[in-house]
Write an enzyme that holds these catalytic residues in place. Structure first.
Site, PDB file in Angstrom:
ATOM      1  N   GLU A 177      23.195  -6.036  20.541  1.00  0.00           N
ATOM      2  CA  GLU A 177      22.705  -4.806  20.853  1.00  0.00           C
ATOM      3  C   GLU A 177      23.542  -4.400  21.904  1.00  0.00           C
ATOM      4  OE1 GLU A 177      18.359  -5.405  21.708  1.00  0.00           O
ATOM      5  OE2 GLU A 177      17.898  -4.755  19.767  1.00  0.00           O
ATOM      6  N   ASN A 181       6.846  -7.149  21.260  1.00  0.00           N
ATOM      7  CA  ASN A 181       6.925  -7.385  22.589  1.00  0.00           C
ATOM      8  C   ASN A 181       7.424  -6.506  23.673  1.00  0.00           C
ATOM      9  OD1 ASN A 181       9.466  -8.262  21.901  1.00  0.00           O
ATOM     10  ND2 ASN A 181       9.633  -9.606  23.300  1.00  0.00           N
ATOM     11  N   CYS A 189      12.331 -12.813  24.369  1.00  0.00           N
ATOM     12  CA  CYS A 189      13.508 -13.873  23.815  1.00  0.00           C
ATOM     13  C   CYS A 189      13.959 -14.632  24.656  1.00  0.00           C
ATOM     14  CB  CYS A 189      14.087 -12.944  22.769  1.00  0.00           C
ATOM     15  SG  CYS A 189      14.780 -11.614  23.726  1.00  0.00           S
ATOM     16  N   GLU A 209      18.750 -10.195  16.205  1.00  0.00           N
ATOM     17  CA  GLU A 209      18.309 -10.577  17.400  1.00  0.00           C
ATOM     18  C   GLU A 209      16.888 -11.573  17.539  1.00  0.00           C
ATOM     19  OE1 GLU A 209      20.119  -9.718  20.035  1.00  0.00           O
ATOM     20  OE2 GLU A 209      21.471  -8.273  19.163  1.00  0.00           O
TER      21      GLU A 209
END
Ligand code: NAD
Length: 498
Positions: A462, A154, A286, A252
């Site tokens: 992250e 994405n 997300c 993630e």
């Protein structure tokens, strides 16, 4: 005769390798035409890449460099990337089907990740702990070794760069496996880092299907860490093997972000917020605001204006600067969106707008209309990740209900709270169980701001110091300048043990 489709091979040990026997086509989702082929890397080649990488790590051309050298390479990479943004933007738009306006804006910030982690490498300091007696205890951080990074389609360049920058800053050797659906921009990073001065073999880019190449890579006991951004099913495929190998995993994963819209917010602003949160990237992020939790005090006005604004969104050719909504990534993604709409309607949801697949200019393309469905808070649509432009609109009557619905899914990644009531903003944000809560904003991101979810949205972060440190292992060194080793000597009192 039409031009042959270019093949872009793996980037290994500082060069593009010979194409593998099996290759994978990469489609432009807006036209359904192949724009390149990539390697489908077989297990024996993956094993060879891992052992080359382990050797490179131990030889130390990067793992043993000075922090100032790592700073210089990453900073140069940032400068080179910034200079080449136009070509990356075009490529990213073609392989993802996302509007070029989005890719221009997103990619313009990607060099900041390289700059941030370059700076962190340069300024990060160890510690000296308070220690009993005449002993100095230094803590130093070492790279973890060869790390595997598994990235999604994405935000191909953004997510890979986030991970690569943190790992390289800490001195690791990186093997990145980009998504087979959008690998091309990541493959361009190999020569860019080489030009920036990164030693060959320190950044390895290997392509293939997740269940084949990715699975073999992540099953290696030689890895120092796995960093995955992807779906829960992928985590569940990787994690048991990694656990057996004692390889730590950062994950993630998905989300079902609530957009909490309170009655004090101007309706126009509430609608702007919902449009941005829900439909950027055609809902393929997300933190897509896929649940609009709207207080009864503004519900009807909000719903009517939202439907009007959604109907006016311009869907079309992603390369057109005027386009606001591009494609989803694949036919499977279109079918997933259709499935969610059908099930929501069967469960009693009310389709307010959208709901259908579309084609682009040439009668092709994986387009899906921006869709709003009035749905119950416990419906399938409201509890499962669509990863597409299908939003659940949920009416709530109180602050307590908004908080309760916001926390009611297994996901806990992002959430936004929109209110003009300062105390309500803090009160609600404090009660929402999510790794990232925005107040009067959504999807705000910065390299220094830790990013990651709780519950089934994943673990680890992250960005920020947290990401950098997760790419290191702490070594404790104890320097004794006065404790005598007299334990087994007779007649010694107060001999020290521990
Ligand atoms: P995916 O899990 O299908 O694929 C992600 C990567 O994993 C790809 O490179 C794929 O090839 C690889 N993979 C698949 N199976 C594998 C296996 N068995 N072993 C090793 N690798 C394997 O995800 P996707 O469809 O590319 O991305 C969408 C998902 O990613 C969504 O759930 C989305 O929410 C999540 N995501 C999360 C974040 C975040 O920051 N939390 C950001 C973006 C996307």
């Amino acid at each position: 005769m039409s031009n042959p489709i270019p093949h872009v091979s793996n980037w290994i040990n500082g060069a593009y390798t010979t194409a593998t026997a099996q290759t994978i086509p990469v489609l432009n989702p807006a036209t359904e035409t192949p724009i390149a082929t990539i390697d489908s890397t077989p297990p024996e080649t993956v094993h060879q890449i891992i052992s080359d990488s382990v050797r490179t790590f131990h030889d130390g051309p990067w793992s043993q460099t000075e922090a100032s050298d790592r700073f210089a390479v990453l900073s140069t990479a940032a400068r080179l990337l910034r200079a080449r943004l136009p070509e990356f933007i075009t490529l990213e738009t073609r392989q993802t089907g996302r509007p070029i306006r989005e890719m221009q804006t997103q990619l313009a910030r990607v060099p900041e990740w390289l700059e941030y982690f370059a700076s962190l490498a340069r300024v990060h300091e160890g510690r000296v702990t308070p220690f009993h007696g005449p002993v100095v205890n230094t803590l130093t951080r070492l790279p973890v070794g060869v790390v595997a990074q598994i990235t999604p389609y994405n935000h191909p360049l953004l997510i890979a760069t986030k991970k690569i920058a943190a790992a390289l800053a800490a001195g690791n050797v990186v093997i990145v496996k980009p998504s087979e659906l959008g690998p091309l921009s990541v493959l361009q990073l190999g020569p860019l880092f080489q030009e920036a001065g990164l030693p060959d073999g320190v950044l390895q880019i290997v392509c293939g299907y997740g269940s084949e190449t990715g699975r073999v890579l992540c099953a290696s006991p030689l890895l120092g860490k796995i960093d995955l951004t992807g779906g829960l099913a992928t985590y569940r495929a990787i994690a048991p093997v990694a656990a057996g190998n004692m390889v730590p995993v950062t994950a993630e994963l998905g989300g079902k972000a609530p957009v909490c819209l309170f009655a004090s917010v101007e309706v126009e602003r509430a609608v702007q917020a919902a449009l941005f949160a829900g439909f950027i990237a055609s809902g393929q992020t997300c933190v897509t605001g896929s649940r609009l939790l709207v207080h009864g005090g503004i519900y009807e006005q909000f719903r009517d204006l939202l439907v009007k604004r959604v109907g006016a969104l311009r869907m079309g050719d992603p390369m057109d600067l005027n386009t606001q909504i591009g494609t989803v990534i694949s036919r499977a993604a279109v079918e997933r969106c259709e499935g969610f709409v059908d099930r929501a309607v069967q469960e009693g949801g009310r389709l307010l707008c959208g709901g259908r697949s579309m084609t682009g200019p040439g009668g092709k393309g994986f387009f899906f209309q921006p869709t709003i469905i009035e749905a119950a808070s416990d419906s399938y649509l409201a509890c499962h990740e669509v990863f597409g432009p299908v939003l659940a609109l949920i009416r709530c009557e109180s602050e307590e209900q908004i908080v309760s619905v916001a926390n009611s899914t297994p996901f806990a990644l992002g959430a936004s709270v929109w209110t003009n009531d300062f105390t309500q903003a803090h009160r609600v944000a404090a009660q929402i169980d999510a790794g990232i809560v925005w107040i009067n904003g959504h999807h705000l991101n910065d390299p220094s701001s830790p990013w990651g979810g709780f519950k089934e949205s994943g673990m680890g972060k992250e960005n920020g110091l947290e990401a950098y440190e997760s790419y290191t292992k702490v070594k404790s060194t104890l320097i004794n300048y006065g404790v005598a080793p007299t334990w087994f000597d007779d007649g010694v009192t107060n001999a020290r043990y521990g």
